[in-house]
Scaffold this motif. Structure first.
Motif, mmCIF file in Angstrom:
data_model
loop_
_atom_site.group_PDB
_atom_site.id
_atom_site.type_symbol
_atom_site.label_atom_id
_atom_site.label_comp_id
_atom_site.label_asym_id
_atom_site.label_seq_id
_atom_site.Cartn_x
_atom_site.Cartn_y
_atom_site.Cartn_z
ATOM 1 N N LYS A 204 0.848 -1.189 0.000
ATOM 2 C CA LYS A 204 0.000 0.000 0.000
ATOM 3 C C LYS A 204 0.886 1.242 0.000
ATOM 4 O O LYS A 204 1.744 1.407 0.870
ATOM 5 C CB LYS A 204 -0.910 0.016 1.226
ATOM 6 N N ILE A 205 0.676 2.125 -0.977
ATOM 7 C CA ILE A 205 1.541 3.294 -1.134
ATOM 8 C C ILE A 205 0.711 4.575 -1.048
ATOM 9 O O ILE A 205 -0.345 4.686 -1.679
ATOM 10 C CB ILE A 205 2.293 3.243 -2.477
ATOM 11 N N THR A 206 1.193 5.518 -0.269
ATOM 12 C CA THR A 206 0.573 6.833 -0.159
ATOM 13 C C THR A 206 1.617 7.892 -0.482
ATOM 14 O O THR A 206 2.662 7.965 0.178
ATOM 15 C CB THR A 206 0.031 7.077 1.261
ATOM 16 N N VAL A 207 1.352 8.679 -1.516
ATOM 17 C CA VAL A 207 2.225 9.795 -1.884
ATOM 18 C C VAL A 207 1.457 11.079 -1.615
ATOM 19 O O VAL A 207 0.327 11.233 -2.086
ATOM 20 C CB VAL A 207 2.645 9.713 -3.359
ATOM 21 N N ALA A 208 2.062 11.990 -0.872
ATOM 22 C CA ALA A 208 1.340 13.201 -0.494
ATOM 23 C C ALA A 208 2.281 14.388 -0.389
ATOM 24 O O ALA A 208 3.485 14.237 -0.131
ATOM 25 C CB ALA A 208 0.639 12.991 0.855
ATOM 26 N N LYS A 209 1.710 15.577 -0.604
ATOM 27 C CA LYS A 209 2.444 16.807 -0.334
ATOM 28 C C LYS A 209 2.588 16.967 1.174
ATOM 29 O O LYS A 209 1.695 16.625 1.938
ATOM 30 C CB LYS A 209 1.699 18.008 -0.918
ATOM 31 N N LYS A 210 3.760 17.499 1.571
ATOM 32 C CA LYS A 210 4.049 17.728 2.990
ATOM 33 C C LYS A 210 3.973 16.442 3.813
ATOM 34 O O LYS A 210 3.639 16.477 5.009
ATOM 35 C CB LYS A 210 3.102 18.773 3.575
ATOM 36 N N ALA A 211 4.268 15.306 3.186
ATOM 37 C CA ALA A 211 4.230 14.034 3.913
ATOM 38 C C ALA A 211 5.221 14.018 5.064
ATOM 39 O O ALA A 211 5.020 13.312 6.058
ATOM 40 C CB ALA A 211 4.522 12.873 2.959
ATOM 41 N N ASP A 212 6.295 14.817 4.944
ATOM 42 C CA ASP A 212 7.290 14.852 6.014
ATOM 43 C C ASP A 212 6.751 15.504 7.282
ATOM 44 O O ASP A 212 7.349 15.376 8.350
ATOM 45 C CB ASP A 212 8.577 15.543 5.552
ATOM 46 N N SER A 213 5.628 16.208 7.171
ATOM 47 C CA SER A 213 4.973 16.772 8.350
ATOM 48 C C SER A 213 3.776 15.943 8.804
ATOM 49 O O SER A 213 3.332 16.071 9.948
ATOM 50 C CB SER A 213 4.493 18.207 8.062
ATOM 51 N N LEU A 214 3.273 15.090 7.906
ATOM 52 C CA LEU A 214 2.054 14.332 8.193
ATOM 53 C C LEU A 214 2.321 12.948 8.769
ATOM 54 O O LEU A 214 1.545 12.453 9.588
ATOM 55 C CB LEU A 214 1.219 14.193 6.917
ATOM 56 N N TYR A 215 3.380 12.307 8.327
ATOM 57 C CA TYR A 215 3.642 10.915 8.701
ATOM 58 C C TYR A 215 4.996 10.820 9.406
ATOM 59 O O TYR A 215 6.037 11.176 8.834
ATOM 60 C CB TYR A 215 3.640 10.027 7.454
ATOM 61 N N PRO A 216 5.023 10.321 10.635
ATOM 62 C CA PRO A 216 6.271 10.277 11.405
ATOM 63 C C PRO A 216 7.401 9.517 10.717
ATOM 64 O O PRO A 216 8.566 9.907 10.838
ATOM 65 C CB PRO A 216 5.855 9.588 12.709
ATOM 66 N N CYS A 217 7.078 8.431 9.997
ATOM 67 C CA CYS A 217 8.151 7.663 9.354
ATOM 68 C C CYS A 217 8.797 8.472 8.225
ATOM 69 O O CYS A 217 9.990 8.304 7.930
ATOM 70 C CB CYS A 217 7.634 6.321 8.836
ATOM 71 N N VAL A 218 8.032 9.375 7.593
ATOM 72 C CA VAL A 218 8.605 10.252 6.572
ATOM 73 C C VAL A 218 9.443 11.343 7.237
ATOM 74 O O VAL A 218 10.506 11.723 6.731
ATOM 75 C CB VAL A 218 7.505 10.859 5.682
#
Length: 343
Positions: A204-218
């Motif tokens: 399962k893949i999720t690509v998002a803008k500002k993912a570095d602020s949304l997901y701790p692993c990013v």
């Protein structure tokens, strides 16, 4: 990535992007490759607690994996991609609640360095639970790929996509049971996500803008990438300082971004008229190109080959009137060619 353009960033943001001399140097810094201007990858050991199995990955602890980069826009230093993985159940409590990981651009250099040091120190909760990897795309290789002749340009987005795929593939090949992947986007999230889904159809893949602020692993991947880039810049700068010999106050190159006055001043002061700069510089960047032209860099013209199969080494050195003479001399240097009758 969807970063705030550093050209428009305030001075405080540039300072956050600037490495410090006391930065922790992680094991992801391969000094020979860094100093040679070579691209390389580094993978941390897989924590035993994840029960990774090359033969049966699905038997391992279900994990999430984040992807982010550091250094997309600078004219100096590598672009570093990072991946970070850990058990699904630990992502929020360990990374966000306990250690306060966030987008590396909002953390101070000291905080980023401290988090990376904990991650690399045995018997800490981060070291025993989490794995990570980086791909360091050298400034030399980025520039060479972007300036390939004959329409074969390998642009930065394509290089970034390939680095991402290589890192994820490397983690999967080590038997880690990655169930979900979160990626900070390059361009449009939907198109990027579809490309990754074609490569990794079972995850399962999720690509998002500002993912570095949304997901701790990013966020954690962002820290790994940023600290590795900062440390690489320090290694390159120390090598340059040693080449200068003893002296007072060697000029700093700052963050390496074109909008940083220290970086521009360093480039102007240290430009060689023929070779430009060393492996720390991306020659494909407009900043470097314009400076070479404006400051009187020597222009090299390569003769166009009408037939590549008949090109001669002497074509690049001999004046037009001397080419046939030089070619004959070179052609008989090792003896006279034999005709068919010799066989």
């Amino acid at each position: 990535m969807e970063d705030t353009p550093i050209e428009d960033a305030p001075a405080a943001q540039i300072e956050l992007e600037t490495p410090t001399s006391t930065i922790f140097v992680p094991p992801s810094i391969h000094r020979p490759e860094t100093l040679q201007g070579a691209t390389y990858t580094h993978f941390s050991p897989v924590p035993p607690s994840l029960n990774a199995s090359v033969d049966n990955p699905s038997a391992g602890v279900p994990c999430v994996l984040g992807v982010d980069e550091a250094g997309r826009g600078p004219v100096l230093g590598p672009m570093v991609y990072g991946v970070f993985y850990l058990p699904e159940a630990q992502s929020e409590p360990l990374l966000k609640t306990t250690h306060h990981f966030d987008d590396s651009k909002v953390l101070t250099p000291a905080v980023r360095s401290s988090l990376m040091e904990k991650l690399c120190t045995a018997n800490t909760d981060l070291h025993s639970t989490c794995g990570w990897a980086i791909s360091s795309l050298s400034a030399r290789d980025i520039g060479a790929n972007m300036m390939r002749p004959g329409g074969a340009t390998y642009n930065l987005n394509a290089q970034a996509m390939d680095a991402t795929a290589e890192l994820i593939t490397g983690v999967l090949a080590r038997g880690v049971n990655v169930r979900e992947i979160y990626v900070d986007t390059i361009g449009q999230p939907a198109a990027y996500q579809k490309r990754l889904e074609r490569i990794f159809p079972t995850v399962k893949i999720t690509v998002a803008k500002k993912a570095d602020s949304l997901y701790p692993c990013v966020s954690a991947a962002s820290v790994c990438a940023k600290v590795s880039r900062d440390a690489a810049l320090e290694v390159l700068y120390e090598a340059w300082e040693q080449q200068q010999g003893e002296g007072e106050g060697h000029l700093s190159w700052g963050s390496g971004y074109p909008s940083d006055a220290r970086c521009v001043a360093w480039l102007k002061q240290n430009m060689h008229p023929v070779f430009g700069w060393g492996p720390e510089c991306r020659f494909s960047w407009g900043t470097a190109k314009d400076m070479l032209e404006a400051k009187g860099g020597m222009k090299v013209e390569w003769p166009a080959d009408e037939d590549e199969s008949t090109s001669r080494l002497t074509d690049f050195f001999a004046a037009d009137g001397d080419r046939e003479k030089d070619a004959d001399e070179l052609g008989t240097w090792f003896g006279t060619p034999a005709g068919l009758e010799a066989f």
